[in-house]
Design an enzyme around this catalytic site. Structure first.
Site, mmCIF file in Angstrom:
data_model
loop_
_atom_site.group_PDB
_atom_site.id
_atom_site.type_symbol
_atom_site.label_atom_id
_atom_site.label_comp_id
_atom_site.label_asym_id
_atom_site.label_seq_id
_atom_site.Cartn_x
_atom_site.Cartn_y
_atom_site.Cartn_z
ATOM 1 N N GLU A 258 0.885 -1.168 0.000
ATOM 2 C CA GLU A 258 0.000 0.000 0.000
ATOM 3 C C GLU A 258 0.914 1.206 0.000
ATOM 4 O O GLU A 258 1.618 1.450 0.979
ATOM 5 C CB GLU A 258 -0.852 0.032 1.272
ATOM 6 C CG GLU A 258 -1.809 -1.125 1.420
ATOM 7 C CD GLU A 258 -2.916 -1.096 0.401
ATOM 8 O OE1 GLU A 258 -3.206 -0.025 -0.155
ATOM 9 O OE2 GLU A 258 -3.485 -2.153 0.124
ATOM 10 N N CYS A 297 -2.607 8.937 3.254
ATOM 11 C CA CYS A 297 -2.347 8.361 1.934
ATOM 12 C C CYS A 297 -3.520 8.628 1.007
ATOM 13 O O CYS A 297 -3.366 8.618 -0.204
ATOM 14 C CB CYS A 297 -2.106 6.866 2.071
ATOM 15 S SG CYS A 297 -3.399 6.046 3.002
HETATM 16 P P1 NAP Z 1 8.470 4.931 4.375
HETATM 17 O O1 NAP Z 1 9.601 5.830 4.660
HETATM 18 O O2 NAP Z 1 8.428 4.259 3.061
HETATM 19 O O3 NAP Z 1 8.467 3.853 5.562
HETATM 20 C C1 NAP Z 1 7.453 2.895 5.670
HETATM 21 C C2 NAP Z 1 7.907 1.783 6.581
HETATM 22 O O4 NAP Z 1 8.967 1.045 5.961
HETATM 23 C C3 NAP Z 1 8.484 2.266 7.908
HETATM 24 O O5 NAP Z 1 8.081 1.389 8.918
HETATM 25 C C4 NAP Z 1 9.980 2.180 7.677
HETATM 26 O O6 NAP Z 1 10.706 2.059 8.869
HETATM 27 C C5 NAP Z 1 10.057 0.910 6.870
HETATM 28 N N1 NAP Z 1 11.269 0.735 6.094
HETATM 29 C C6 NAP Z 1 12.027 1.670 5.495
HETATM 30 N N2 NAP Z 1 13.043 1.080 4.817
HETATM 31 C C7 NAP Z 1 12.917 -0.261 5.009
HETATM 32 C C8 NAP Z 1 13.650 -1.408 4.576
HETATM 33 N N3 NAP Z 1 14.716 -1.306 3.790
HETATM 34 N N4 NAP Z 1 13.235 -2.626 4.984
HETATM 35 C C9 NAP Z 1 12.163 -2.772 5.770
HETATM 36 N N5 NAP Z 1 11.420 -1.712 6.213
HETATM 37 C C10 NAP Z 1 11.793 -0.475 5.825
HETATM 38 O O7 NAP Z 1 7.066 5.686 4.515
HETATM 39 P P2 NAP Z 1 6.583 6.673 5.685
HETATM 40 O O8 NAP Z 1 7.392 7.928 5.556
HETATM 41 O O9 NAP Z 1 6.535 5.983 6.995
HETATM 42 O O10 NAP Z 1 5.065 6.937 5.282
HETATM 43 C C11 NAP Z 1 4.690 7.910 4.336
HETATM 44 C C12 NAP Z 1 4.368 7.294 2.983
HETATM 45 O O11 NAP Z 1 3.466 6.208 3.158
HETATM 46 C C13 NAP Z 1 3.689 8.244 2.040
HETATM 47 O O12 NAP Z 1 4.321 8.169 0.781
HETATM 48 C C14 NAP Z 1 2.247 7.738 1.945
HETATM 49 O O13 NAP Z 1 1.632 7.996 0.711
HETATM 50 C C15 NAP Z 1 2.409 6.289 2.203
HETATM 51 N N6 NAP Z 1 1.200 5.707 2.823
HETATM 52 C C16 NAP Z 1 0.411 4.855 2.095
HETATM 53 C C17 NAP Z 1 -0.719 4.291 2.677
HETATM 54 C C18 NAP Z 1 -1.619 3.341 1.928
HETATM 55 O O14 NAP Z 1 -2.502 2.750 2.543
HETATM 56 N N7 NAP Z 1 -1.439 3.163 0.638
HETATM 57 C C19 NAP Z 1 -1.050 4.590 3.995
HETATM 58 C C20 NAP Z 1 -0.235 5.458 4.699
HETATM 59 C C21 NAP Z 1 0.895 6.012 4.091
HETATM 60 P P3 NAP Z 1 11.457 3.335 9.513
HETATM 61 O O15 NAP Z 1 10.430 4.350 9.810
HETATM 62 O O16 NAP Z 1 12.084 2.760 10.717
HETATM 63 O O17 NAP Z 1 12.436 3.783 8.456
#
Ligand code: NAP
Length: 529
Positions: A258, A297
């Site tokens: 997602e 999101c």
């Molecule tokens: P993110 O930076 O992509 O991080 C998402 C998750 O992935 C975090 O728990 C992060 O941990 C983890 N992560 C990062 N690198 C990883 C790796 N190499 N291996 C395993 N896990 C890893 O996103 P965010 O900044 O938290 O959230 C914002 C984004 O999420 C926005 O782009 C938004 O559009 C999207 N979003 C989508 C939805 C949906 O339902 N489609 C819902 C909410 C948000 P750390 O924080 O510890 O780095």
């Protein structure tokens, strides 16, 4: 407030990492809240506990017993939700924002509890459909059986919904009999940890059913295999990294993504400025821009308006944004809190400026904000920003995601342009069409649907009961194609079915009837008829 290392809940106990950590600051004051790191934690033991203790204890419970557990979890969280609101405020949430996350998560859990009680059989497997006759004589038939995989679900969650994100994945997993390990996003891991603490304190879930990691889980990914699942929510970039992880490519770990979404809201050509629908469009854009400070999101990033009403729409939205009071989430009068952190604020500001560079800023100044009850230099504050890009063919508004209080107004010349403009987002979680002209709206739904996970058609008749553009309902699927990740969550029983393993079983009608009897399903001998 302490800045001790946030403990993880692994193998039945809370334990803090011992190595490198990331400091997490209060979104409004900039004071330290906690430190996050999983170095030194034995994540392998957590996986082993989920695979053995967690798996076995869930298998001893039928669907109805699992549904009872979920009902209890929803009640336990409800009783202590003020605590979650308090932690959410530290992450920048006003009470309304916190309710959206916390109450949304509790409501989803309660919904799955009810669904499990009402619509699942009193067993542990599901016979999905009626037997299909496969031979002329009626002695040979087939049927699909859903069983619990021999694996775990690793949730990797985004920062913006620490409670809902956890629960909307946990609830179907408990019903499906799949143990869960939650990896929370670092900026709001302390909010998710508190939700897990409430659940653990309730003593309701058997050991190994729910574990929680604050910090890096990259090592854990290496231990996953073909019966496991990763349920990822976050940016498209991180989603791509996870999809290409060796465990995923070699062992076929199931991945649900997602991701980002440049959601659109369209004002129909019929909805002139004096109509009720025009007001609903303005309400939708303003709500989506300000709720959770635009860190949703599903938020509206692209507001498409007929060219002749662009000025009226810009004025009406700007007038409403002028009433938004930015400040400390718990301060009086404040209607929009800070972003989750200053790095996030700086990213959003930079992306908004790139979009504004090909258009104009209609409302708000990315470099200026005077928060109520807080210091602008310490907190992650940003004024709500409305941008207008007169050429809707420009790539920037369709490709850049400012994950904050920012929307771009895009005037269109003719409704014929709309399907292509909606598709320019590359696949979205949700789109809205605000119009009382059902012929126009239905035609656009048909054209736009392949690029949208969900479509809301809003008019004065349904507005009173509408759940709104940005609200994800557990009854309906959540997830969008392409850039939005191509995943699918929720959607009632679809989520439970999706977590289970589907096997086609062939044999005599009597065998299939025996299978149904032993599964708690009513016997049917359709295939022999
Ligand atoms: P993110 O930076 O992509 O991080 C998402 C998750 O992935 C975090 O728990 C992060 O941990 C983890 N992560 C990062 N690198 C990883 C790796 N190499 N291996 C395993 N896990 C890893 O996103 P965010 O900044 O938290 O959230 C914002 C984004 O999420 C926005 O782009 C938004 O559009 C999207 N979003 C989508 C939805 C949906 O339902 N489609 C819902 C909410 C948000 P750390 O924080 O510890 O780095």
């Amino acid at each position: 407030m302490s800045s001790e290392v946030l403990p993880s809940y692994l193998a039945g106990r809370w334990q803090a990492g011992s190595g490198e950590t990331v400091e997490v600051l209060d979104a409004a004051t900039g004071e330290p809240v906690t430190r996050v790191g999983a170095a030194g934690l034995d994540l392998g033991s957590a996986v082993a506990q989920a695979r053995t203790t967690g798996r076995n204890s869930l298998r001893e419970l039928d669907f109805h017993a699992r549904a009872e557990l979920l009902g209890g979890v929803a009640d336990a969280l409800k009783q202590r939700r003020e605590e979650l609101y308090g932690w959410s405020a530290r992450a920048g949430c006003t009470r309304r924002d916190a309710a959206f996350d916390v109450d949304g998560g509790i409501g989803t859990t309660a919904y799955y509890a009810g669904l499990g009680r009402r619509e699942l059989p009193a067993g542990t497997v599901i016979l999905e459909d009626e037997p299909v006759r496969l031979g002329r004589g009626g002695t040979f038939a087939g049927r699909h059986l859903l069983t619990t995989p021999d694996g775990i679900c690793l949730q990797i969650n985004a920062f913006n919904f620490p409670v809902w994100g956890l629960l909307e994945k946990l609830a179907p997993a408990v019903l499906a009999g799949v143990p869960t390990i939650v990896k929370a996003a670092t900026p709001t891991a302390y909010v998710a940890a508190h939700a897990v603490r409430i659940i653990v304190d309730s003593g309701l879930l058997p050991p190994g059913v729910l574990q929680f990691v604050a910090g890096d889980v990259r090592g854990l990914l290496d231990t996953l295999g073909g019966q496991d699942r990763i349920a990822f929510t976050g940016s498209a970039a991180t989603g791509a990294v996870i999809r290409s992880h060796p465990a995923v490519t070699r062992h076929g770990v199931h991945v649900n993504v997602e991701a980002d979404s440049l959601n659109a809201c369209v004002l129909g050509p019929d909805a002139a400025p004096a109509t009720a629908e025009f007001g609903l469009f303005v309400d939708t854009v303003v709500t989506e821009l300000t709720l959770k400070t635009g860190q949703k999101c599903t938020a509206v990033r692209r507001a498409l308006v007929p060219r002749e009403w662009a000025a009226a729409a810009a004025d009406a939205i700007a007038a409403r944004l002028a009433q938004v009071v930015v400040g400390a989430p718990e301060a009086e009068r404040v209607t929009m809190g800070p972003l989750v952190g200053r790095a996030q604020r700086d990213d959003v500001r930079a992306v908004a400026q790139r979009i504004a560079a090909v258009g104009k800023l209609v409302h708000g100044d990315p470099g200026r904000v005077e928060p109520v009850g807080a210091d602008a230099d310490r907190g992650a504050f940003l004024a709500p920003l409305l941008i207008q890009v007169d050429d809707p063919g420009r790539p920037e508004p369709h490709e850049l995601e400012p994950f904050g209080p920012v929307t771009t107004l895009l005037p269109y010349r003719s409704p014929q342009e709309l399907p292509a403009l909606l598709a320019r987002g590359g696949g979205a979680l949700v789109g809205s069409i605000v119009s009382a002209d059902h012929r126009f709206a239905a035609a656009l739904v048909r054209e736009a649907a392949p690029w949208q996970g969900r479509l809301l058609v809003l008019d004065a008749g349904c507005a009173g009961e509408s759940t709104g553009h940005g609200t994800v309902m557990p009854q309906l699927i959540h997830g969008g194609p392409g850039r939005a990740g191509g995943g699918q969550e929720l959607g009632g029983l679809r989520a439970v079915h999706g977590l289970m393993r589907r096997t086609a079983v062939q044999g005599s009608p009597d065998l299939l009837a025996t299978l149904a009897d032993s599964s708690g399903h009513e016997t049917t001998d359709d295939a022999s008829r």
